[in-house]
Design an enzyme around this catalytic site. Structure first.
Site, PDB file in Angstrom:
ATOM      1  N   LEU A 172       0.485  -1.100  -0.006  1.00 31.21           N
ATOM      2  CA  LEU A 172       0.175  -0.022   0.265  1.00 31.21           C
ATOM      3  C   LEU A 172       1.182   0.777  -0.071  1.00 31.21           C
ATOM      4  O   LEU A 172       1.605   1.161   0.455  1.00 31.21           O
ATOM      5  CB  LEU A 172      -0.914  -0.077   1.279  1.00 31.21           C
ATOM      6  N   ASN A 173       0.101   1.846  -1.188  1.00 36.93           N
ATOM      7  CA  ASN A 173       1.272   3.341  -0.235  1.00 36.93           C
ATOM      8  C   ASN A 173       0.407   4.890  -0.925  1.00 36.93           C
ATOM      9  O   ASN A 173      -0.484   4.751   0.061  1.00 36.93           O
ATOM     10  CB  ASN A 173       2.349   3.830  -1.724  1.00 36.93           C
ATOM     11  N   ASP A 174      -0.151   5.830  -1.287  1.00 37.21           N
ATOM     12  CA  ASP A 174      -0.395   6.692  -1.278  1.00 37.21           C
ATOM     13  C   ASP A 174      -2.220   6.478  -1.229  1.00 37.21           C
ATOM     14  O   ASP A 174      -2.705   5.963  -1.382  1.00 37.21           O
ATOM     15  CB  ASP A 174      -0.596   7.969  -2.067  1.00 37.21           C
ATOM     16  N   TYR A 181      -2.119   5.860 -11.080  1.00 36.01           N
ATOM     17  CA  TYR A 181      -1.206   6.737  -9.721  1.00 36.01           C
ATOM     18  C   TYR A 181      -2.272   7.279  -8.799  1.00 36.01           C
ATOM     19  O   TYR A 181      -3.355   8.087  -9.298  1.00 36.01           O
ATOM     20  CB  TYR A 181       0.061   7.766 -10.293  1.00 36.01           C
ATOM     21  N   ASP A 200      -0.708  13.219  -9.069  1.00 38.01           N
ATOM     22  CA  ASP A 200      -1.117  13.394  -8.512  1.00 38.01           C
ATOM     23  C   ASP A 200      -2.035  14.393  -8.704  1.00 38.01           C
ATOM     24  O   ASP A 200      -1.855  15.466  -8.099  1.00 38.01           O
ATOM     25  CB  ASP A 200      -0.367  13.694  -6.932  1.00 38.01           C
TER      26      ASP A 200
HETATM   27  C1  FRU Z   1       4.184   9.178  -3.696  1.00 40.63           C
HETATM   28  C2  FRU Z   1       3.179   8.799  -5.172  1.00 40.63           C
HETATM   29  C3  FRU Z   1       3.522   9.504  -6.209  1.00 40.63           C
HETATM   30  C4  FRU Z   1       2.984   8.162  -7.486  1.00 40.63           C
HETATM   31  C5  FRU Z   1       2.391   6.771  -6.573  1.00 40.63           C
HETATM   32  C6  FRU Z   1       2.675   5.983  -7.840  1.00 40.63           C
HETATM   33  O1  FRU Z   1       4.328   8.406  -2.999  1.00 40.63           O
HETATM   34  O2  FRU Z   1       4.921   8.323  -5.466  1.00 40.63           O
HETATM   35  O3  FRU Z   1       3.729  10.344  -6.632  1.00 40.63           O
HETATM   36  O4  FRU Z   1       1.296   9.026  -7.611  1.00 40.63           O
HETATM   37  O5  FRU Z   1       3.533   7.142  -5.651  1.00 40.63           O
HETATM   38  O6  FRU Z   1       2.104   5.021  -6.299  1.00 40.63           O
END
Ligand code: FRU
Length: 499
Positions: free
Chosen positions: A49-51, A110, A172
């Protein structure tokens, strides 16, 4: 099943439907057995998981999405996973909302944001595409979620390329409505490799034009800005963003990349700018916060949620097939021009048995709680002459623990994960410190989950967020010191309900 060790690009970008379903089942099984799974934090069922993305209120519920790569704890081809909630505390999985399955997003759906327009939740995201030479193209895209939960992607981008002079490090989108227009802020990079934030505006999201780079600082923001995010608190703009490669002379930080913010006086729309910006500040003084997303909720609050994790850093849970979680939901407030981050009031719903705490700091460590299940909230108030150390995730001998040192006489707090059982990211240091006002009382509101700890200092004036990976016996809480008095409460917290 053995976990994959050699994550080639081919594997990372293999479409999900080309994986054998037995692989996903076996991976989920391994992850379910992980000793570090959280009780009340949003975490991936498997993989990375990220953003946080698309945080919004729609259809009578809080909607939240996050970047997900389900096949392993690596940055592979990303999709948006979806969770919803009626109380900001208990989150139900709604499955994958946006798959990387079109010509405009085949190497990743993204990050982006959400806005309610008429009877739809409109999701704005970046489609990431690589060509045969692995050159990136970035498209700003929309998808529409209807009240019955169906999500349909637009076929064409709303912004098909970055403006002249900018590279395809362009992503983003944050969408918001302000002064009768729609606005989009996008993280960007100039051809001279400087981080910028670009502004688009228009009467609709389908008719945006480029309004210029956002003017809010004369300082260089490094080589790229990710996840720009503007919210208004009592009408004052607060701008959150993630500069990559920021000079430490501009703002001191230790993490690989910081999550920063400024508070400004106004957002000027003619030549997009934030007037009278404060100096650049660190949003979180701990080890692991990035890509925080905030939005102005219809109930008047500015709500925020962070990725508890950092790019390009390996974490101990990788060896158990998953990585990272989201923070608890925080409310952003301004007091005398200063940003405060507070756990949302709804979190009291997690509280179970309460134990009041009171005493004097002495050198003999006092057990505040033993054999907990590492799923609790701890509130502590220290007098203005206190010097001491709090051990969390501690074994009974205190050989291994995550410590918080405080000295209210001299105005200092520092957190230390040097002596935790599973250390990581040591290259970026294992302690974080912050100067506080001298000879002032100190309050700490601490949320501990099995492998994450969020510390709110003085009612949210500062936050320290840390992943901590304990061993089985490291479930005790001790307090020791040389001077000062304390009062407080300890609550066991229940797990999130997720159905
Ligand atoms: C930030 C990022 C964003 C991108 C996303 C990809 O953590 O690099 O800039 O949209 O993660 O997963």
């Amino acid at each position: 099943m053995d976990l994959i060790k050699n994550w080639t690009d081919d594997l990372r970008y293999l479409p999900y439907d080309q994986w054998d379903t037995s692989y996903q089942t076996a991976l989920n099984e391994i992850v379910r057995g992980s000793k570090w799974r959280q009780g009340y934090h949003i975490q991936p069922e498997s993989g990375l998981l990220n953003d946080p993305n698309g945080f919004s209120y729609f259809n009578g519920k809080w909607q939240l999405f996050y970047q997900l790569y389900p096949m392993g704890p690596v940055h592979g081809v990303k999709s948006w996973a979806h969770v919803s909630s009626s109380n900001l505390v208990d989150w139900t999985s709604e499955g994958i909302a946006l798959l990387p399955d079109s010509a405009y997003d085949q190497h990743g759906v993204y990050s982006g944001s959400g806005i309610v327009i008429d009877d739809e939740l409109v999701l704005a995201y970046t489609g990431n595409v690589r060509d045969s030479n692995w050159q990136r193209a970035s498209y700003q895209m929309l998808a529409h979620m209807t009240s019955d939960g169906e999500i349909i992607k637009d076929e064409q981008p709303i912004i098909p390329a970055p403006p002249k002079g900018y590279t395809h490090e362009f992503r983003d989108p944050q969408v918001f409505f302000y002064q009768e227009k729609y606005w989009l802020l996008i993280g960007a990079q100039t051809e001279a490799l400087e981080g910028k934030v670009l502004v688009y505006s228009g009467d609709s999201l389908e008719s945006l034009h480029f309004s210029g780079p956002l003017d809010f600082t004369n300082q260089s923001l490094g080589f790229m800005v990710e996840c720009p995010n503007l919210v208004f608190i009592d009408e004052q703009p607060v701008f959150l963003f993630c500069p990559q490669g920021l000079s430490k002379k501009i703002m001191a930080y230790q993490n690989i990349y910081p999550n920063t913010y400024i508070v400004a006086e106004t957002f000027e729309t003619d030549r997009p700018s934030l007037t009278k910006p404060s100096p650049l500040m660190n949003l979180d003084y701990g080890f692991d916060v990035y890509a925080t997303q905030a939005f102005n909720a219809p109930d008047g609050r500015a709500l925020a949620v962070s990725w508890v994790g950092l790019p390009e850093v390996e974490y101990p849970s990788d060896s158990e097939g998953w990585a990272h979680c989201l923070s608890i939901i925080k409310e952003l407030q301004l007091k005398d021009g200063q940003l405060y981050q507070k756990p949302v009031k709804e979190l009291v719903e997690l509280r179970q048995e309460q134990t009041p705490i009171e005493g004097r700091l002495v050198s003999q460590p006092l057990a505040l709680a033993e054999k907990t299940n590492n799923c609790y909230e701890l509130m502590l108030h220290f007098s203005n002459d206190s010097q001491g150390r709090l051990h969390l995730y501690s074994d009974m001998q205190r050989d291994h623990s995550f410590t918080i040192d405080f000295d209210t006489k001299n105005g200092m707090i520092s957190v230390d994960r040097t002596h935790t059982s599973h250390t990581f990211a040591q290259d970026y240091g294992t302690t974080r410190s912050l100067a506080l006002e001298k000879e002032s009382p100190l309050s700490l509101q601490i949320f501990v989950d099995h492998s994450v700890c969020e510390i709110f200092v003085n009612g949210g004036q500062a936050v320290f967020t840390a992943r901590v990976f304990p061993n089985e016996a490291e479930k005790n809480v001790y307090l020791e010191g040389t001077s000062g008095d304390f009062t407080g409460d300890f609550w066991c917290l229940r797990n999130m309900k997720n159905d």
